[in-house]
Design an enzyme around this catalytic site. Structure first.
Site, PDB file in Angstrom:
ATOM      1  N   LYS A 173       0.894  -1.179   0.000  1.00 26.09           N
ATOM      2  CA  LYS A 173       0.000   0.000   0.000  1.00 26.09           C
ATOM      3  C   LYS A 173       0.928   1.225   0.000  1.00 26.09           C
ATOM      4  CE  LYS A 173      -1.795   3.040   1.992  1.00 26.09           C
ATOM      5  NZ  LYS A 173      -1.563   4.451   1.593  1.00 26.09           N
TER       6      LYS A 173
ATOM      7  N   GLU B 166      10.462   1.807   9.776  1.00 25.60           N
ATOM      8  CA  GLU B 166      11.507   2.760   9.350  1.00 25.60           C
ATOM      9  C   GLU B 166      10.911   4.151   9.498  1.00 25.60           C
ATOM     10  OE1 GLU B 166      14.551   2.281   8.542  1.00 25.60           O
ATOM     11  OE2 GLU B 166      14.638   0.137   8.152  1.00 25.60           O
TER      12      GLU B 166
ATOM     13  N   CYS C  53      14.235  11.023   5.340  1.00 26.26           N
ATOM     14  CA  CYS C  53      14.274  10.618   6.742  1.00 26.26           C
ATOM     15  C   CYS C  53      15.652  10.880   7.338  1.00 26.26           C
ATOM     16  CB  CYS C  53      13.946   9.142   6.856  1.00 26.26           C
ATOM     17  SG  CYS C  53      14.949   8.123   5.764  1.00 26.26           S
TER      18      CYS C  53
ATOM     19  N   GLU D  35      11.153  16.743  13.933  1.00 26.93           N
ATOM     20  CA  GLU D  35      11.419  16.532  12.504  1.00 26.93           C
ATOM     21  C   GLU D  35      10.571  17.492  11.678  1.00 26.93           C
ATOM     22  OE1 GLU D  35       9.875  13.008  10.473  1.00 26.93           O
ATOM     23  OE2 GLU D  35      11.836  12.728   9.541  1.00 26.93           O
TER      24      GLU D  35
HETATM   25  P1  NAD Z   1       3.087   8.714   6.899  1.00 26.25           P
HETATM   26  O1  NAD Z   1       3.380   8.113   8.201  1.00 26.25           O
HETATM   27  O2  NAD Z   1       2.058   9.781   6.817  1.00 26.25           O
HETATM   28  O3  NAD Z   1       2.615   7.603   5.829  1.00 26.25           O
HETATM   29  C1  NAD Z   1       3.391   6.476   5.491  1.00 26.25           C
HETATM   30  C2  NAD Z   1       2.495   5.385   4.941  1.00 26.25           C
HETATM   31  O4  NAD Z   1       1.608   4.945   5.954  1.00 26.25           O
HETATM   32  C3  NAD Z   1       1.600   5.833   3.775  1.00 26.25           C
HETATM   33  O5  NAD Z   1       1.451   4.771   2.865  1.00 26.25           O
HETATM   34  C4  NAD Z   1       0.274   6.127   4.452  1.00 26.25           C
HETATM   35  O6  NAD Z   1      -0.831   6.005   3.599  1.00 26.25           O
HETATM   36  C5  NAD Z   1       0.256   5.048   5.515  1.00 26.25           C
HETATM   37  N1  NAD Z   1      -0.592   5.365   6.684  1.00 26.25           N
HETATM   38  C6  NAD Z   1      -0.883   6.587   7.193  1.00 26.25           C
HETATM   39  N2  NAD Z   1      -1.729   6.448   8.253  1.00 26.25           N
HETATM   40  C7  NAD Z   1      -1.950   5.128   8.413  1.00 26.25           C
HETATM   41  C8  NAD Z   1      -2.727   4.346   9.315  1.00 26.25           C
HETATM   42  N3  NAD Z   1      -3.448   4.911  10.297  1.00 26.25           N
HETATM   43  N4  NAD Z   1      -2.704   3.015   9.184  1.00 26.25           N
HETATM   44  C9  NAD Z   1      -1.977   2.426   8.221  1.00 26.25           C
HETATM   45  N5  NAD Z   1      -1.247   3.110   7.312  1.00 26.25           N
HETATM   46  C10 NAD Z   1      -1.225   4.440   7.413  1.00 26.25           C
HETATM   47  O7  NAD Z   1       4.493   9.216   6.332  1.00 26.25           O
HETATM   48  P2  NAD Z   1       4.790  10.102   5.059  1.00 26.25           P
HETATM   49  O8  NAD Z   1       4.312  11.491   5.318  1.00 26.25           O
HETATM   50  O9  NAD Z   1       4.301   9.400   3.842  1.00 26.25           O
HETATM   51  O10 NAD Z   1       6.386  10.075   5.021  1.00 26.25           O
HETATM   52  C11 NAD Z   1       7.193  10.976   5.720  1.00 26.25           C
HETATM   53  C12 NAD Z   1       7.770  10.325   6.963  1.00 26.25           C
HETATM   54  O11 NAD Z   1       8.426   9.108   6.611  1.00 26.25           O
HETATM   55  C13 NAD Z   1       8.830  11.155   7.652  1.00 26.25           C
HETATM   56  O12 NAD Z   1       8.636  11.121   9.040  1.00 26.25           O
HETATM   57  C14 NAD Z   1      10.126  10.462   7.282  1.00 26.25           C
HETATM   58  O13 NAD Z   1      11.183  10.677   8.186  1.00 26.25           O
HETATM   59  C15 NAD Z   1       9.695   9.040   7.234  1.00 26.25           C
HETATM   60  N6  NAD Z   1      10.607   8.249   6.399  1.00 26.25           N
HETATM   61  C16 NAD Z   1      11.394   7.293   6.990  1.00 26.25           C
HETATM   62  C17 NAD Z   1      12.304   6.579   6.213  1.00 26.25           C
HETATM   63  C18 NAD Z   1      13.199   5.527   6.798  1.00 26.25           C
HETATM   64  O14 NAD Z   1      13.657   4.659   6.045  1.00 26.25           O
HETATM   65  N7  NAD Z   1      13.501   5.551   8.084  1.00 26.25           N
HETATM   66  C19 NAD Z   1      12.390   6.837   4.854  1.00 26.25           C
HETATM   67  C20 NAD Z   1      11.561   7.813   4.304  1.00 26.25           C
HETATM   68  C21 NAD Z   1      10.665   8.494   5.084  1.00 26.25           C
END
Ligand code: NAD
Length: 493
Positions: A175, A250, A284, A385
């Site tokens: 997803k 992650e 990230c 962040e």
């Molecule tokens: P997000 O947490 O909003 O969403 C990530 C994923 O989770 C998306 O597919 C989203 O649809 C899904 N999601 C959101 N709410 C959910 C729920 N209640 N239940 C299940 N799935 C849900 O993150 P984002 O805004 O897409 O990405 C940015 C964040 O990701 C930043 O905090 C960044 O640091 C982190 N990030 C981490 C890494 C890593 O490898 N450590 C890499 C890239 C980004």
């Protein structure tokens, strides 16, 4: 406008409720495609297809060597289609074409590495401490994996998660983020062309709280692997506990880039800029806290400011653009809010500090690369962040001071150290509480190098040999060949 479908059981299919949502090009601000707005019914179809593939289909009977060959074919197909996929990613998330082309091509290496690893997964024979027993372990796929990915590098995360999971013999439902799903949907077709049996790789798109949440709840999913924010990660961790799912997370960071007075300052300045302004700060591993030794603070700050000021903002599809738009309206607002918070807390802005405007920047959400000085460790801009091009500069006295300040965070994803003193490099790399420490470099990743976070930055590791363990269960098998008659049934054997 292109209308995408989910990819379930080896076919592109409409969402059950026939609902779609727009996907917007962050550079133009215009919708360019529609993706399915799926819900629990679509997730159930995908999990059912993945479960069937795991238990009944050709996948279940295939040898690990055969699995590996299919993965190598996918790797070649990714390279063949890299330019097309990279352009889709840029249209979806606004990141630079120069970066995304490299990323998609490099992505292929994960399939090559884990494809080769497939048939090297071995159990052990124990020299068991009991007579007439042959005891061994077997490594088995954990089951159906639900993969949730973030919008900043959608296909790279597909490779990081899926290559290891597939090598372990799992099947998947992916997803992707609702802000950048198109590339993963297009990619699904390559898995079919490579020879993945139906149901091994499925993609369902939609909102996190609808499709994402349904995937986390589904009893047919054995493991969730997630890349995203720590807030969502914590929610998923708790939610997954109800069905006792295995979880890898992650998450985000507030990574320190630490510059000592003995560093090569040109190299360090370039590393600091790449850490915070590359990808418009939406990574990230952004090195959002620059810790600089007080003895060189003023001159190094000026060097970083000048280099940051030279960044070209513009159309991410152009090869010479350095800074593209922010991906989502919510993220754009969040970055501007943090800039206001920093100012109100007393930090002094020496570069940028607001929205960026200009003839090439009309449709998108552009933020000026921003640098704050006079930042104290307690300020929110030093602790939270931002996920944008906003750098906080703090001074430190000596090594002990640098370690204390660097580790004074809930996060532990990455850290950079700039020094020509190798003893110091070794001491710092040991003392820093982060999953990755870069010395005299920054933002380097590889398929063979474990990546992941300590503390609030996550659980588990992706890439490298051990990543496959995240998708395996160890089964202990005891075979008795004793001819000594029945044992006492009332005591432990
Ligand atoms: P997000 O947490 O909003 O969403 C990530 C994923 O989770 C998306 O597919 C989203 O649809 C899904 N999601 C959101 N709410 C959910 C729920 N209640 N239940 C299940 N799935 C849900 O993150 P984002 O805004 O897409 O990405 C940015 C964040 O990701 C930043 O905090 C960044 O640091 C982190 N990030 C981490 C890494 C890593 O490898 N450590 C890499 C890239 C980004």
């Amino acid at each position: 406008m292109k209308k995408y479908q989910n990819y379930i059981g080896g076919k592109y299919v409409d969402p059950v409720k026939a609902q779609w949502m727009d996907t917007v090009d962050p550079y133009t601000g215009q919708a360019w495609a529609q993706i399915p707005r799926s819900d629990a019914a679509d997730v159930d179809l995908a999990v059912t297809a993945a479960s069937r593939a795991l238990k009944e289909g050709p996948w279940a009977k295939m040898t690990a060597t055969e699995r590996g060959k299919i993965m190598l074919r996918l790797s070649d197909l990714v390279v063949k289609n890299a330019d097309r996929l990279a352009e889709i990613e840029v249209r979806d998330n606004g990141k630079l074409i120069a970066e995304m082309r490299g990323q998609v091509n490099y992505h292929a290496e994960w399939w090559r590495y884990f494809g080769g690893l497939c048939d090297k997964v071995e159990g052990r024979v124990m020299p068991i401490d009991k007579p007439d027993i042959f005891a061994f372990t077997r490594q088995e796929p954990v089951g159906v994996v639900g993969a949730l990915t973030a919008w900043n590098s959608p296909l790279l995360f597909v490779a990081w998660k899926c290559a290891a999971a597939i090598a372990a013999g799992c099947t998947l439902v992916v997803k992707p983020s609702e802000f950048a799903s198109a590339s993963t949907l297009e990619y699904a077709d390559l898995t079919r062309e490579a020879g993945f049996p139906d149901g091994v790789f499925n993609v369902v798109t939609g909102l996190g709280q609808e499709a994402g949440s349904a995937l986390v709840d589904h009893p047919g999913v054995a493991k969730i692997t997630f890349t995203g924010s720590d807030t969502t990660g914590a929610r998923i961790y708790a939610q997954a506990a109800k069905t006792m799912k295995r979880v890898s997370l992650e998450l985000g960071g507030k990574s320190p880039n630490i510059v000592f007075d003995d560093a090569d300052l040109d190299q360090a300045a370039s590393g600091v800029i790449s850490g915070i302004f590359a990808a418009t700060g939406q990574t990230c591993i952004a090195g959002s806290r620059l810790l600089v030794q007080n003895s060189i603070k003023d001159k190094f700050t000026e060097r970083v400011r000048a280099l940051g000021a030279s960044a070209r903002k513009g159309n991410p599809m152009k090869a010479d653009t350095n800074i593209g738009p922010v991906t989502t309206p919510a993220q754009y607002k969040k970055i501007l809010d943090y800039i206001d918070i920093a100012k109100s807390e007393g930090a002094r802005c020496i570069l940028g500090g607001g929205p960026a405007t200009g003839p090439e920047l009309t449709g998108g959400q552009f933020v000026e690369p921003t640098i704050f000085v006079d930042v104290t460790p307690q300020m929110r801009i030093a602790r939270e962040e931002v996920f944008g091009p906003v750098l906080s500069i703090l001074g430190f006295e000596d090594e002990a001071d640098a370690i204390r300040m660097a580790n004074d965070t809930i996060y532990g994803l990455a850290a950079g150290v700039w020094t020509t003193n190798m003893g110091r490099a070794m001491r710092m790399s040991q003392a820093l509480k982060a999953g990755t420490v870069w010395v005299n470099t920054y933002r380097a990743v590889s398929f063979m190098m474990p990546f992941g976070g300590m503390k609030h930055s996550g659980i588990g590791r992706e890439s490298g040999l051990a990543a496959i363990d995240e998708y395996l269960e160890t089964k202990a098998t005891w075979i008795s060949y004793s001819t000594g008659g029945p044992a006492n049934p009332f005591i432990l054997r």
